[in-house]
Design a protein around this motif. Structure first.
Motif, mmCIF file in Angstrom:
data_model
loop_
_atom_site.group_PDB
_atom_site.id
_atom_site.type_symbol
_atom_site.label_atom_id
_atom_site.label_comp_id
_atom_site.label_asym_id
_atom_site.label_seq_id
_atom_site.Cartn_x
_atom_site.Cartn_y
_atom_site.Cartn_z
ATOM 1 N N LEU A 82 1.005 -1.384 -0.188
ATOM 2 C CA LEU A 82 -0.284 -0.041 0.154
ATOM 3 C C LEU A 82 0.735 0.883 0.024
ATOM 4 C CD1 LEU A 82 -2.895 -1.263 2.661
ATOM 5 C CD2 LEU A 82 -2.762 -1.260 -0.473
ATOM 6 N N TYR A 104 -0.118 -3.842 -5.786
ATOM 7 C CA TYR A 104 0.910 -2.600 -5.125
ATOM 8 C C TYR A 104 -1.346 -2.150 -5.132
ATOM 9 C CZ TYR A 104 3.763 1.330 -5.466
ATOM 10 O OH TYR A 104 4.168 2.299 -5.272
ATOM 11 N N LEU A 105 -0.992 -1.575 -4.564
ATOM 12 C CA LEU A 105 -2.782 -0.363 -4.508
ATOM 13 C C LEU A 105 -2.525 0.726 -4.057
ATOM 14 C CD1 LEU A 105 -5.003 -2.536 -3.572
ATOM 15 C CD2 LEU A 105 -4.639 -2.132 -5.865
ATOM 16 N N LEU A 106 -2.564 1.579 -4.165
ATOM 17 C CA LEU A 106 -2.746 3.058 -3.615
ATOM 18 C C LEU A 106 -3.931 3.287 -2.267
ATOM 19 C CD1 LEU A 106 -2.776 6.308 -6.311
ATOM 20 C CD2 LEU A 106 -0.955 4.889 -5.348
ATOM 21 N N LYS A 107 -3.302 4.198 -1.155
ATOM 22 C CA LYS A 107 -3.796 3.506 0.085
ATOM 23 C C LYS A 107 -5.775 4.296 0.258
ATOM 24 C CE LYS A 107 0.292 4.438 3.458
ATOM 25 N NZ LYS A 107 0.554 4.843 4.364
ATOM 26 N N ARG A 109 -7.771 3.629 -2.353
ATOM 27 C CA ARG A 109 -8.774 2.295 -2.887
ATOM 28 C C ARG A 109 -9.414 1.467 -1.482
ATOM 29 N NH1 ARG A 109 -8.714 4.301 -7.208
ATOM 30 N NH2 ARG A 109 -6.860 4.580 -8.526
ATOM 31 N N GLU A 115 -14.218 -2.784 -2.717
ATOM 32 C CA GLU A 115 -13.366 -3.205 -4.022
ATOM 33 C C GLU A 115 -11.677 -3.406 -3.887
ATOM 34 O OE1 GLU A 115 -11.167 -0.898 -7.398
ATOM 35 O OE2 GLU A 115 -13.461 -0.070 -6.673
ATOM 36 N N PHE A 116 -12.051 -3.229 -2.312
ATOM 37 C CA PHE A 116 -10.235 -3.079 -1.404
ATOM 38 C C PHE A 116 -10.172 -4.424 -1.559
ATOM 39 C CE2 PHE A 116 -8.264 -3.425 2.306
ATOM 40 C CZ PHE A 116 -6.716 -3.161 1.307
ATOM 41 N N ALA A 119 -9.873 -6.840 -4.724
ATOM 42 C CA ALA A 119 -8.579 -6.699 -4.492
ATOM 43 C C ALA A 119 -7.674 -8.132 -3.965
ATOM 44 C CB ALA A 119 -8.189 -5.513 -4.805
ATOM 45 N N ASP A 131 -2.747 -0.810 -9.120
ATOM 46 C CA ASP A 131 -3.820 0.228 -8.882
ATOM 47 C C ASP A 131 -4.154 0.915 -10.422
ATOM 48 O OD1 ASP A 131 -4.582 2.999 -8.408
ATOM 49 O OD2 ASP A 131 -4.947 1.850 -6.573
ATOM 50 N N GLN A 133 -3.946 3.642 -11.383
ATOM 51 C CA GLN A 133 -3.517 4.895 -11.312
ATOM 52 C C GLN A 133 -1.631 4.614 -11.506
ATOM 53 O OE1 GLN A 133 -3.873 8.451 -8.713
ATOM 54 N NE2 GLN A 133 -5.730 8.010 -8.625
ATOM 55 N N GLU A 163 -4.530 -4.922 -13.840
ATOM 56 C CA GLU A 163 -5.314 -4.661 -12.428
ATOM 57 C C GLU A 163 -5.554 -5.993 -12.282
ATOM 58 O OE1 GLU A 163 -8.426 -2.611 -13.378
ATOM 59 O OE2 GLU A 163 -7.012 -0.270 -14.660
#
Length: 214
Positions: A82, A104-107, A109, A115-116, A119, A131, A133, A163
């Motif tokens: 994160l 690899y996700l942005l926080k 999310r 959705e989180f 994932a 993510d 982005q 993704e």
């Protein structure tokens, strides 16, 4: 499914514990630094480790180095990183290795709990979750031919593959049929001149090519 969490923000760590428990995970350890999470994984051998990219003491790449160590020593433990911002170099370093069981996700999310959780479950099951982005930035910085051969729709399908979405997930996201998704994927694989291999391996190669790390 058992999980450990490494996040120095107490508020976010508490939230992650609640979210994972809601998803059916047993959080066996939680910590605020990378060194402790390595010890926790060695002790508990969890199915999933959720790590912040930047943690004490330097708040630079402690989480990334811990993730690389985890994947080398305990490859059966899935890793979800994160980050507050897109850390392109770190994402590239991790994507050049084995991508199964990696996310690899942005926080931000985490705010979309459904959705989180989707994932998280995908990563824990051995899949990949990147993510949007992160995908977009890596594409912008590392765009190469023969990606130019792809149509706009094929690029959308490939971005969804990057993704970590299944054919059904891509179909739902783009509002097209699964058979159309399959046709687009076959066209993508052909246009990227990928070597003959099993279908899952070719999908991974296509995604790595798309991200510029293959």
């Amino acid at each position: 499914m058992r999980a450990v969490i490494a996040e120095d923000s107490v508020l976010l760590r508490v939230g992650l514990v609640k979210v994972l428990e809601t998803a059916g995970f047993e959080v066996v350890a939680e910590t605020g630094d990378a060194e402790s999470v390595l010890a926790a994984v060695a002790e508990h051998r969890p199915d999933l480790a959720v790590l912040d990219v930047r943690m004490p003491p330097s708040f630079t790449d402690e989480g990334v180095r811990a993730a690389l160590a985890l994947r080398a020593q305990w490859p059966d433990t899935a890793v979800l990183l994160l980050s507050q911002y897109v850390e392109e170099r770190y994402a590239t370093d991790l994507l050049t290795g084995e991508t199964a069981g990696f996310g690899y996700l942005l926080k931000q999310r985490v705010a979309d709990v459904a959705e989180f959780i989707e994932a998280v479950r995908r990563v824990a099951a051995g899949g990949t979750a990147l993510d949007p982005q992160v995908v977009s930035q890596l594409l912008t910085r590392r765009h190469r031919d023969p990606l130019e051969r792809l149509t706009a729709r094929e690029r959308e399908v490939l971005a969804s593959m990057a993704e970590g979405r299944s054919n059904a997930g891509i179909a739902a996201q783009l509002v097209i049929s699964e058979s159309a998704v399959a046709k687009h994927i076959n066209s993508i694989l052909a246009k990227l001149d990928l070597p003959r291999a099993d279908a899952d391996h070719r999908r991974v190669l296509a995604v790595l090519h798309f991200l510029g790390v293959g």
